[in-house]
Design a protein around this motif. Structure first.
Motif, PDB file in Angstrom:
ATOM      1  N   VAL A  14       0.862  -1.196   0.000  1.00 33.88           N
ATOM      2  CA  VAL A  14       0.000   0.000   0.000  1.00 33.88           C
ATOM      3  C   VAL A  14       0.891   1.236   0.000  1.00 33.88           C
ATOM      4  O   VAL A  14       0.640   2.205  -0.696  1.00 33.88           O
ATOM      5  N   CYS A  16       2.017   3.369   2.803  1.00 33.61           N
ATOM      6  CA  CYS A  16       1.456   4.502   3.554  1.00 33.61           C
ATOM      7  C   CYS A  16       2.567   5.448   3.996  1.00 33.61           C
ATOM      8  O   CYS A  16       3.615   5.005   4.480  1.00 33.61           O
ATOM      9  N   GLY A  59       1.939  -0.403  10.750  1.00 28.47           N
ATOM     10  CA  GLY A  59       2.641   0.885  10.628  1.00 28.47           C
ATOM     11  C   GLY A  59       2.705   1.613  11.959  1.00 28.47           C
ATOM     12  O   GLY A  59       3.732   2.205  12.319  1.00 28.47           O
ATOM     13  N   PRO A 190      -4.821  -3.037   4.372  1.00 29.17           N
ATOM     14  CA  PRO A 190      -5.953  -2.436   5.102  1.00 29.17           C
ATOM     15  C   PRO A 190      -6.291  -0.998   4.703  1.00 29.17           C
ATOM     16  O   PRO A 190      -7.474  -0.633   4.718  1.00 29.17           O
TER      17      PRO A 190
HETATM   18 FE1  SF4 Z   1       0.536  -1.519   4.689  1.00 25.26          FE
HETATM   19 FE2  SF4 Z   1      -0.451  -0.925   7.107  1.00 25.26          FE
HETATM   20 FE3  SF4 Z   1       1.994  -0.181   6.451  1.00 25.26          FE
HETATM   21 FE4  SF4 Z   1      -0.072   0.998   5.317  1.00 25.26          FE
HETATM   22  S1  SF4 Z   1       0.450   1.086   7.494  1.00 25.26           S
HETATM   23  S2  SF4 Z   1       1.787   0.270   4.275  1.00 25.26           S
HETATM   24  S3  SF4 Z   1      -1.515  -0.686   5.149  1.00 25.26           S
HETATM   25  S4  SF4 Z   1       1.278  -2.286   6.634  1.00 25.26           S
END
Ligand code: SF4
Length: 719
Positions: A14, A16, A59, A190
């Motif tokens: 993803v 983030c 994260g 997510p």
């Molecule tokens: Fe993936 Fe969660 Fe990290 Fe975003 S915060 S990159 S969804 S693991």
């Protein structure tokens, strides 16, 4: 000065955005780990367009893993039964280069292999390519992305003439129909799912279809859940195509102007009538028809997929069959539409760009393509013919190469194959045979460190500055916010030093990662993944940016969105500019259930854990969230076996035996069982999902079918 450093979450694709600040600057409550030690403060970066300030539990808790069980010094041992002893970097480099020189002198350069990782930054990937494929002349560099998304790469290349997901995350909030197949997005990606689910909830006309043998949290949110039998994806997709044709939901103009090979595909889907498909997939004809109507009636359709499609012996065919639906309905190159593979790892996309698989070269080039090799050779200042035209050993080839004595040196970096490879007992036996294994990682011990002769301490997330690209092709500068502990070094610096010591001083004369990136982007000029307008400096100023992003995009005003979507001009990278239909009949599972092994085992991921727990196993909150592995089994199967919740099952396949407590749930279909893949020997006894899986792979992508194998279940008692 801003106290927060901007970076990217180093877990999933993803990508983030995170902001990190030092422990000393904040209050007592939020900046301590479970043992009371102050930790770095991490929060979502509201200015990052991909995640808009959101983070998931991984994260949010990442800082707790920064100082746990770090590998601080280079260590060596002569054989695996000895203890490691600490050595200087100088001594470690000498040992490695002597080994390599010996193999080169014996004309065995092609026995040197490196197995890297989607955890690498792009600079790490690029320097590793230059060292192995350019300077040494062997293409034996593969990455754990081979186990993750190589089927998506092969599918895009075959259908569009080039790799690269054509969509962007904004499409999640623009689509009329989200078609999710083989992806438990709610748990594995997510923040993408948050964006989609919020939009879906607010807009009643928007449909969400989820195809998965399990009723996952993703499936719970869907308007239609198709719990197909494992291995029947192509049956389902061809069945939907059959109905789209029958009901004339096709875009004839788009197909005439922009595609090729439709007649071959039409001949295939003719055989997939609804009754045949429903019976093979184990769903009702009504549900199949509803799925086809949702797709056909929607102005825009976005399909999302990940490991459930890619990790298959017909992975490339599945990817192309998804793309076929988009081509026959013109659902590509416009807002809210397109086939969108979700990458598992934080920089698997950067690996694809930098040539980080055994058949690739930097800039979306192919080893097999003579012109591509010549372009890279000229750019690197090598004599023509230096880059081998033969694709190198893939991840699994390296294991069989160890078995046959064809691997003389194996360098593993930032990955944990002693948990993540298929057919683990065979994998481990092969690793034991390795004449010389270098293991480069931030953490020690891991399951794989037990098989190493040399350990090299790597700097990790937050300790080196470099680039990562997420699933929507968005490139982010990840700035270091602290020094590597003790003697740990960035991966690219380690590779570059080995290169210099092998005599390639000029080729590796880089002072910092910005210089490495500046060289790499030149190799993307006028390629499908053109990012020649990007640099560390540009990204620092401009923020995260999607490619393609050329020099002129930086100069021309109003072109900031140049990379938002691919194929908006409806021209593809194939020789005739048309996207090509792939015509595939379903083959099913490589190892279907039978009398002796009557259940299909499927493997997957949980919300809190990441891959083999190298980081997340060291974070207390996540350990509490997922304290132990388990096997999901349907109540009907549990009754047949005479077991109830939490009773133990021994799970046997043709390759190995494991044991798990049962989780009896209707979330899994009868005849299928599910096991999470996160547990290796460090974290639990006899609970390795991949002790059961097999290595049968897709013939095009060479990605193993980690998602399914046949097992038998035996109730046992555990003291
Ligand atoms: Fe993936 Fe969660 Fe990290 Fe975003 S915060 S990159 S969804 S693991």
């Amino acid at each position: 000065m801003n106290e927060f450093t901007k970076t990217l979450c180093p877990y999933c694709g993803v990508g983030c955005g995170l902001e990190v600040s030092p422990p000393a600057q904040h209050g007592k409550a939020t900046n301590r780990d479970s043992e009371g030690t102050p930790t770095w403060r991490v929060r979502g970066d509201k200015s990052h367009p991909s995640s808009q300030g959101m983070v998931c539990v991984k994260g949010a808790t990442i800082a707790e893993s920064l100082d746990k069980n770090r590998l601080h010094y280079p260590m060596i041992r002569d054989s695996l039964d000895q203890e490691f002893r600490r050595v200087s970097w100088n001594e470690a480099f000498d040992i490695i280069t002597q080994r390599m020189q010996t193999l080169r002198l014996k004309q065995e350069t092609n026995s040197i292999c490196m197995y890297g990782s989607g955890q690498f930054q792009t600079e790490d990937y690029y320097i590793a390519q230059k060292l192995l494929k350019g300077c040494l002349g062997t293409n034996n560099f593969d990455a754990n992305s081979r186990l993750c998304m190589s089927s998506a790469v092969a599918g895009y290349i075959q259908s569009f003439g080039a790799d690269g997901p054509p969509c962007c995350y904004d499409d999640l909030e623009l689509t009329d129909c989200a078609f999710l197949i083989g992806t438990n997005t709610a748990e594995c990606h997510p923040i993408i799912f948050n964006r989609l689910a919020k939009y879906h909830k607010k807009n009643r006309h928007v449909k969400m279809v989820v195809v998965d043998p399990r009723r996952t949290p993703t499936a719970e949110a869907a308007d239609l859940h198709l719990a197909i039998r494992p291995g029947t994806d192509i049956d389902l997709l061809n069945g939907i195509a059959h109905l789209l044709m029958r009901w004339n939901y096709i875009d004839t103009l788009f197909m005439d102007e922009c595609t090729s090979n439709f007649p071959a595909y039409a001949e295939v889907i003719r055989h997939y009538s609804p009754d045949v498909v429903a019976s093979r997939c184990g769903i009702s004809i009504e549900d199949l028809e509803t799925a086809a109507k949702y797709w056909g009636k929607s102005k825009s359709v976005l399909s999302l997929w990940s490991m459930g499609v890619n990790q298959s012996s017909e992975g490339t065919a599945k990817v192309r069959t998804i793309i076929n639906l988009h081509l026959m309905t013109g659902q590509i190159g416009k807002p809210g539409a397109g086939p969108f593979s979700l990458t598992g790892q934080p920089n698997a996309m950067g690996g694809r760009e930098a040539g980080g698989l055994a058949h690739l070269l930097p800039g979306y080039r192919l080893v097999k393509n003579e012109q591509h090799r010549a372009e890279v050779e000229d750019f690197w200042g090598l004599e023509r013919g230096k880059i081998s035209p033969v694709p190198g050993l893939t991840a699994w080839d390296m294991i069989t190469g160890l078995e046959s004595g064809n691997v003389g040196l194996l360098w593993i970096a930032a990955t944990n194959p002693a948990v993540s490879m298929p057919d683990l007992e065979r994998t481990k036996k092969a690793l034991l045979k390795s004449p010389f294994t270098i293991y480069q990682d931030a953490y020690y011990p891991t399951e794989t460190s037990a098989y190493a002769h040399v350990l090299l301490p790597a700097a990790q997330w937050g300790e080196k500055t470099g680039i990562m690209t997420n699933s929507e092709r968005r490139v982010t500068l990840c700035s270091a916010f602290r020094q590597p502990p003790r003697e740990a070094k960035p991966d690219w610096e380690i590779f570059a030093e080995v290169g210099r010591r092998l005599g390639f001083e000029k080729e590796f004369a880089f002072n910092n990662s910005a210089e490495v990136y500046a060289e790499f982007v030149q190799l993307t000029r006028q390629r499908p993944c053109d990012m020649s307008g990007l640099s560390h400096e540009v990204l620092q100023t401009k923020g995260p940016t999607q490619w393609p992003h050329r020099k002129q995009d930086v100069l021309m005003r109003g072109r900031e969105d140049a990379g938002k979507r691919l194929y908006t001009d409806l021209r593809f990278h194939t020789p005739d500019g048309r996207a090509k239909f792939g015509a595939y009949y379903s083959k099913g599972l490589a190892e279907p259930p039978d009398e002796n092994y009557p259940f299909v085992l499927t493997t997957g991921r949980l919300y809190g854990h990441w891959h083999t727990q190298t980081r997340t196993g060291r974070i207390e909150k996540i350990r509490q969230m997922h304290p132990q592995p388990f096997i999901e089994i349907h109540p009907r199967d549990a009754a047949t076996l005479g077991i109830s919740d939490n009773q133990w099952l021994e799970v046997r396949s043709r390759r190995g035996i494991t044991k798990f407590p049962a989780k009896v749930t209707k979330a899994i279909s009868p005849g299928t069982v599910f096991v999470p893949m996160h547990w290796g020997k460090l974290w639990a006894d006899d609970a390795e999902a991949n002790a059961l899986t097999h290595s049968e792979a897709c013939p095009d992508s060479l990605q193993p079918e980690l998602k399914a194998c046949a097992v038998q279940l035996v109730p046992i008692s555990v003291e």
